[in-house]
Write a protein that holds these residues in place. Structure first.
Motif, PDB file in Angstrom:
ATOM      1  N   ASN A  31       1.593  17.286   1.393  1.00  0.00           N
ATOM      2  CA  ASN A  31       1.480  15.842   1.641  1.00  0.00           C
ATOM      3  C   ASN A  31       0.714  15.235   0.479  1.00  0.00           C
ATOM      4  O   ASN A  31       0.134  15.961  -0.343  1.00  0.00           O
ATOM      5  N   GLN A  33      -2.065  11.802  -0.281  1.00  0.00           N
ATOM      6  CA  GLN A  33      -2.781  10.626   0.194  1.00  0.00           C
ATOM      7  C   GLN A  33      -3.174   9.758  -1.003  1.00  0.00           C
ATOM      8  O   GLN A  33      -3.299  10.256  -2.115  1.00  0.00           O
ATOM      9  N   TYR A  35      -6.104   6.746  -2.128  1.00  0.00           N
ATOM     10  CA  TYR A  35      -7.378   6.099  -1.813  1.00  0.00           C
ATOM     11  C   TYR A  35      -7.662   5.043  -2.881  1.00  0.00           C
ATOM     12  O   TYR A  35      -7.249   5.175  -4.038  1.00  0.00           O
ATOM     13  N   PHE A  45      -9.296   5.161   2.397  1.00  0.00           N
ATOM     14  CA  PHE A  45      -7.933   5.660   2.605  1.00  0.00           C
ATOM     15  C   PHE A  45      -6.933   4.510   2.639  1.00  0.00           C
ATOM     16  O   PHE A  45      -7.170   3.470   3.280  1.00  0.00           O
ATOM     17  N   GLN A  48      -0.835   7.983   3.734  1.00  0.00           N
ATOM     18  CA  GLN A  48      -0.423   9.375   3.540  1.00  0.00           C
ATOM     19  C   GLN A  48       1.099   9.429   3.524  1.00  0.00           C
ATOM     20  O   GLN A  48       1.760   8.817   4.368  1.00  0.00           O
ATOM     21  N   PRO A  92      -4.190  16.661   0.312  1.00  0.00           N
ATOM     22  CA  PRO A  92      -5.019  17.096   1.434  1.00  0.00           C
ATOM     23  C   PRO A  92      -4.670  18.525   1.845  1.00  0.00           C
ATOM     24  O   PRO A  92      -3.564  18.807   2.299  1.00  0.00           O
TER      25      PRO A  92
END
Lengths: 108, 114
Positions: A31, A33, A35, A45, A48, A92
């Motif tokens: 995955n 993400q 930020y 955040f 995702q 992550p």
């Protein structure tokens, strides 16, 4: 070891111009993400992405995950001064492996 | 619902002193992470803890640094005999499950070693 590179390192734009940051991994990502860190602030955040080729939108922000799940991009349409900050991608796992970040400066 | 809390927000230490950084995770979160951000650089993972356990400390320097997350109370990141190169922002983050989920970051502790 794991490396997640982002380009460009810095980007200065005029308010109203578009902005894109690219994130590239040396390995296939499960995955990814994204930020945002405002100057003097802490990471917050944004989103995702999980699926190959996935595209998600949040108002003026468009996030994309590559077909091979080795790269991702964040595109901001018509930047505003409130978009100023550093944008990080992160893989992550049991922890976050952060990309090198792209610092965005927006001139009014 | 209070977010992740860190204190102190700013800490000044002389070389050779000890620095203690505290982190209280969000309510209901039992997974705590520490990250370090050197000036003008990115965020680097240091350590991942659950209550009373260190899960992953692969990012911790081998000497002078330690972390704990006791059954009661905040997580503590301890730096002994600080050196100028320890000057950085130290961020704590927490999550509810620890797997592929969003992490919530605290405001950070800015450590300056003089």
């Amino acid at each position: 070891g794991q490396q997640v590179m982002q380009i460009p390192q810095y980007q200065h734009v005029q308010e109203g111009e578009d902005f894109t940051t690219y994130c590239n991994s040396s390995t296939t990502l499960s995955n990814i993400q994204w930020y945002k860190q405002r100057p003097g602030g802490h990471p917050v955040f944004l989103i995702q992405l999980v699926k190959s080729g996935e595209v998600k939108k949040q108002k003026r922000l468009t996030f994309q995950f590559g077909e091979a799940k080795k790269n991702s991009s964040l595109h901001i349409t018509a930047t505003q001064t409130t978009d100023v900050g550093t944008y990080f991608c992160a893989e992550p796992t049991d922890k976050l492996i952060f990309g090198t970040g792209t610092r965005l400066q927006v001139f009014p | 619902n209070a977010g992740v809390m860190q204190n102190p927000r700013h800490l000044v230490r002389r070389r050779g002193q000890e620095a203690r950084l505290r982190c209280s995770p969000m309510k209901g979160h039992s997974h705590v992470y520490w990250y370090r951000q050197l000036p003008e650089e990115g965020l680097k993972f240091m350590v991942y803890l659950q209550k009373e356990n260190i899960i992953d400390e692969s990012g911790m320097p081998k000497e002078r640094f330690s972390a704990e997350f006791p059954k009661e109370g905040p997580s503590i990141l301890r730096i002994q005999q600080v050196v100028r190169g320890d000057s950085a922002a130290y961020f704590c983050a927490s999550s509810p499950t620890g797997q592929d989920v969003e992490q919530y970051f605290g405001p950070g502790t800015r450590l300056t070693v003089t």
